[in-house]
Design an enzyme around this catalytic site. Structure first.
Site, PDB file in Angstrom:
ATOM      1  N   LYS A   1      48.564  56.882  42.398  1.00  0.00           N
ATOM      2  CA  LYS A   1      49.709  56.115  42.921  1.00  0.00           C
ATOM      3  C   LYS A   1      50.800  56.980  43.417  1.00  0.00           C
ATOM      4  O   LYS A   1      51.322  57.964  42.818  1.00  0.00           O
ATOM      5  CB  LYS A   1      50.356  55.477  41.453  1.00  0.00           C
ATOM      6  CG  LYS A   1      49.343  54.286  40.976  1.00  0.00           C
ATOM      7  CD  LYS A   1      49.246  53.334  42.081  1.00  0.00           C
ATOM      8  CE  LYS A   1      48.915  52.043  41.263  1.00  0.00           C
ATOM      9  NZ  LYS A   1      48.722  50.894  42.497  1.00  0.00           N
TER      10      LYS A   1
ATOM     11  N   ASP B   1      47.622  54.710  46.898  1.00  0.00           N
ATOM     12  CA  ASP B   1      48.396  53.460  46.883  1.00  0.00           C
ATOM     13  C   ASP B   1      49.993  53.492  46.715  1.00  0.00           C
ATOM     14  O   ASP B   1      50.385  54.102  45.555  1.00  0.00           O
ATOM     15  CB  ASP B   1      47.615  52.601  45.741  1.00  0.00           C
ATOM     16  CG  ASP B   1      48.086  51.455  45.635  1.00  0.00           C
ATOM     17  OD1 ASP B   1      49.070  50.814  46.667  1.00  0.00           O
ATOM     18  OD2 ASP B   1      47.770  50.494  44.949  1.00  0.00           O
TER      19      ASP B   1
ATOM     20  N   GLU C   1      46.545  52.851  50.708  1.00  0.00           N
ATOM     21  CA  GLU C   1      46.851  51.341  50.313  1.00  0.00           C
ATOM     22  C   GLU C   1      48.307  51.014  50.434  1.00  0.00           C
ATOM     23  O   GLU C   1      49.154  51.736  49.917  1.00  0.00           O
ATOM     24  CB  GLU C   1      46.120  51.086  48.888  1.00  0.00           C
ATOM     25  CG  GLU C   1      46.112  49.651  48.502  1.00  0.00           C
ATOM     26  CD  GLU C   1      45.264  49.486  47.176  1.00  0.00           C
ATOM     27  OE1 GLU C   1      44.017  50.137  47.279  1.00  0.00           O
ATOM     28  OE2 GLU C   1      45.701  48.924  46.381  1.00  0.00           O
TER      29      GLU C   1
ATOM     30  N   ASP D   1      46.286  45.386  49.952  1.00  0.00           N
ATOM     31  CA  ASP D   1      46.253  44.797  48.704  1.00  0.00           C
ATOM     32  C   ASP D   1      46.923  43.685  48.326  1.00  0.00           C
ATOM     33  O   ASP D   1      46.756  42.219  48.548  1.00  0.00           O
ATOM     34  CB  ASP D   1      46.332  45.941  47.756  1.00  0.00           C
ATOM     35  CG  ASP D   1      46.254  45.637  46.277  1.00  0.00           C
ATOM     36  OD1 ASP D   1      45.763  44.293  46.009  1.00  0.00           O
ATOM     37  OD2 ASP D   1      46.627  46.152  45.478  1.00  0.00           O
TER      38      ASP D   1
ATOM     39  N   LYS E   1      40.322  41.881  44.605  1.00  0.00           N
ATOM     40  CA  LYS E   1      40.607  41.515  43.264  1.00  0.00           C
ATOM     41  C   LYS E   1      40.101  40.283  42.832  1.00  0.00           C
ATOM     42  O   LYS E   1      40.823  39.289  43.113  1.00  0.00           O
ATOM     43  CB  LYS E   1      42.253  41.850  43.167  1.00  0.00           C
ATOM     44  CG  LYS E   1      42.568  43.438  43.277  1.00  0.00           C
ATOM     45  CD  LYS E   1      44.132  43.441  42.997  1.00  0.00           C
ATOM     46  CE  LYS E   1      44.474  44.953  43.259  1.00  0.00           C
ATOM     47  NZ  LYS E   1      45.760  45.174  42.712  1.00  0.00           N
TER      48      LYS E   1
ATOM     49  N   GLN F   1      43.991  44.667  38.724  1.00  0.00           N
ATOM     50  CA  GLN F   1      45.220  43.990  38.741  1.00  0.00           C
ATOM     51  C   GLN F   1      45.780  44.359  37.422  1.00  0.00           C
ATOM     52  O   GLN F   1      46.539  43.971  36.692  1.00  0.00           O
ATOM     53  CB  GLN F   1      45.021  42.499  38.886  1.00  0.00           C
ATOM     54  CG  GLN F   1      46.177  42.013  39.198  1.00  0.00           C
ATOM     55  CD  GLN F   1      46.649  42.326  40.482  1.00  0.00           C
ATOM     56  OE1 GLN F   1      45.960  41.461  41.322  1.00  0.00           O
ATOM     57  NE2 GLN F   1      47.557  43.026  40.789  1.00  0.00           N
TER      58      GLN F   1
HETATM   59  C1  MUC Z   1      47.211  48.185  42.476  1.00  0.00           C
HETATM   60  O1  MUC Z   1      46.268  48.377  43.127  1.00  0.00           O
HETATM   61  O2  MUC Z   1      48.352  47.937  43.139  1.00  0.00           O
HETATM   62  C2  MUC Z   1      49.631  47.405  40.709  1.00  0.00           C
HETATM   63  C3  MUC Z   1      50.479  46.387  40.729  1.00  0.00           C
HETATM   64  C4  MUC Z   1      49.567  45.334  40.851  1.00  0.00           C
HETATM   65  O3  MUC Z   1      49.412  44.068  41.107  1.00  0.00           O
HETATM   66  O4  MUC Z   1      48.125  45.858  40.800  1.00  0.00           O
HETATM   67  C5  MUC Z   1      48.239  47.383  40.361  1.00  0.00           C
HETATM   68  C6  MUC Z   1      47.116  48.117  41.095  1.00  0.00           C
HETATM   69 MG    MG Z   2      47.301  48.298  45.255  1.00  0.00          MG
END
Ligand code: MUC
Ligand code: MG
Length: 370
Positions: free
Chosen positions: A162, A191, A217, A242, A266, A294
C-alpha cells in the site's frame, strides 16, 4: 426450487491489526451476512463488505437495499433464473457490494442444490490459488517485518504494498527496504488507492524502476482522465484499475480509453456472474487480471478462491487472499488455511463457507434471535 427467505444480518468483528491505506483505514469490520433460502431448506450465503470510501455503501445501506429492494425481487424466483433476477437487480443503480453478495449467495445455493463445489461449476480449472498478501501503511521496518512473517509462516512470496503517502520518499524507501529484505525472487506490486497525482505517480515509477515492481494499482484518480492516460501510456508496467472499475461497463471504458492496462477483479463487488464477464473481456484483450481483496473475511475470501481457481486467466497471478489474518475472529465454521503460499477452494458443495452460528449470534448487531 423457489426462494422464500432473504436475511441480511449486520455484524461487527474487530481487527486484530488495523489496515491503513491512502483512501481509508479499517479498525473493525462492519459487514452484512446475506442468506438466501428456498422452500426446500437450501441456503446460499455471502459476506458483504461495505466500503463507504470506495463505493459509497454503508452497513446500513446494504442491509436496507437488500431488505427493501432486492428481497422483493428475489422472493418467489427460482435461483436458476439468474438472468431474470439480475435484470431486476439492475434496475437499481450502484450498490455494487450488495449486488455482488446476492450473486454469490445465488451461486452458493445452486452449487449446494446440485451437490457440486462452485469452483467446478464455474469452470473447474484448478482447485487452489497462489496467495498475495497486502501490506498496509506502517513504518518501513514494520512493513518489512510483516512481509517476512507472512513469507516464513505461510510461504507467501507475493506482496501488494500500500502506497500513496506524502512525502513520496516514505513509500519509495519502504519499497526499497522490502526489496532489500525479501530478495529478488519475491514479487512486489503497488496500490496507491488514488493517493497521488499522475505526476507524482510517474516520479514514484522512476524512483522505483530498479526494484522490479510488477504492477501499479490506482496510482491516481482515473476521473482525472488526461493525467491518468498519460501515465498509462508512459508506464513500463501495467496500471491496474481497481475502484475505478466497479462494473463491466467501467472496465470496458477504462481499458478502451487508455485509463488502465490491467484489472483487479473483486468478487465482493461483481459477484461471480459479472466477474466472469470482466474476466472474458480482459482475456480477449490480452489484459492481465489480479483477484483482489475488499478487506474480505474468510467467507469473502472463500468466494474469491472459488471464482479465481475456476478459470485459467484468473489463476495465473497470485490472488489477494490473506487479509483475514488481521481479523480478531471470523464467522466461518471451517477456517481457510494458507499453506505453502496457496489457498485451496473447498471441495464441499456450494461456495464452501459454512457459518458458525454461535459466532454469528455473538457478533450480530441486530436484535438477537431468541
Ligand atoms: C484495495 O485493493 O484497494 C482498500 C480499499 C478497498 O476498497 O479495497 C481495499 C484493497
Ligand atoms: Mg486496490
Amino acid at each position: 426450487m423457489i426462494i422464500d427467505r432473504v436475511e441480511a444480518v449486520p455484524y461487527r468483528i474487530p481487527m486484530r491489526k488495523p489496515l491503513r491505506f491512502a483512501s481509508g483505514e479499517v479498525l473493525e469490520l462492519e459487514h452484512v451476512l446475506l442468506r438466501i433460502g428456498t422452500a426446500e431448506g437450501i441456503v446460499g450465503v455471502a459476506d458483504i463488505p461495505p466500503r463507504p470510501y470506495t463505493y459509497g455503501e454503508t452497513q446500513a445501506s446494504v442491509a436496507a437495499v437488500i431488505e427493501t429492494v432486492f428481497a422483493p425481487a428475489l422472493i418467489g424466483s427460482n435461483p436458476l433464473d439468474r438472468g431474470q433476477i439480475h435484470a431486476r437487480l439492475h434496475r437499481t443503480v450502484g450498490n455494487v457490494a450488495a449486488k455482488g453478495g446476492v450473486d454469490i449467495a445465488l451461486w452458493d445455493l445452486i452449487g449446494t442444490s446440485l451437490g457440486q463445489p462452485v469452483h467446478r461449476l464455474l469452470g473447474g480449472h484448478s482447485d487452489s490459488l497462489r496467495v498475495s498478501h497486502m501490506v498496509g501503511f506502517a513504518s518501513g521496518p514494520e512493513m518489512v517485518a510483516e512481509a517476512i512473517e507472512h513469507r516464513d509462516r505461510y510461504g507467501i512470496e507475493v506482496f501488494k504494498v500500500k502506497v500513496g503517502r506524502r512525502p513520496l520518499r516514505l513509500d519509495i524507501d519502504a519499497c526499497r527496504a522490502l526489496r532489500e529484505a525479501l530478495g529478488p525472487d519475491v514479487e512486489l506490486y503497488l496500490d496507491a488507492n488514488r493517493g497521488w497525482t499522475a505526476v507524482e505517480a510517474m516520479e514514484v515509477l522512476d524512483a522505483t524502476a530498479d526494484l522490479g515492481i510488477t504492477f501499479f494499482e490506482e496510482p491516481c484518480d482515473a476521473a482525472e482522465v488526461l493525467g491518468r492516460r498519460r501515465l498509462v501510456t508512459h508506464s513500463r508496467i501495467p496500471i491496474v484499475a481497481d475502484e475505478s472499475v466497479p462494473t463491466l461497463g467501467d472496465a470496458a471504458r477504462e481499458l478502451m480509453t487508455g485509463g488502465a492496462s490491467a484489472l483487479s477483479i473483486k468478487t465482493a463487488r461483481t459477484g461471480f456472474t459479472q466477474s466472469q464477464q470482466i474476466l472474458a473481456l480482459a482475456e480477449g484483450l490480452g489484459i492481465e487480471v489480479i483477484m483482489g481483496n475488499q478487506i474480505d473475511t474468510q467467507i469473502g475470501s472463500t468466494a474469491t478462491v472459488a471464482f479465481g481457481a475456476a478459470f485459467s486467466h484468473s489463476s495465473r497471478r497470485a490472488a489477494e487472499l490473506s487479509n483475514f489474518l488481521d481479523m480478531a475472529d471470523d464467522l466461518i465454521a471451517e477456517p481457510l488455511r494458507i499453506s505453502g503460499g496457496r489457498v485451496e477452494a473447498p471441495s464441499v458443495p456450494g461456495v464452501g463457507a459454512g457459518i458458525d452460528e454461535d459466532k454469528l449470534a455473538f457478533y450480530r448487531l441486530d436484535a438477537r434471535v431468541a
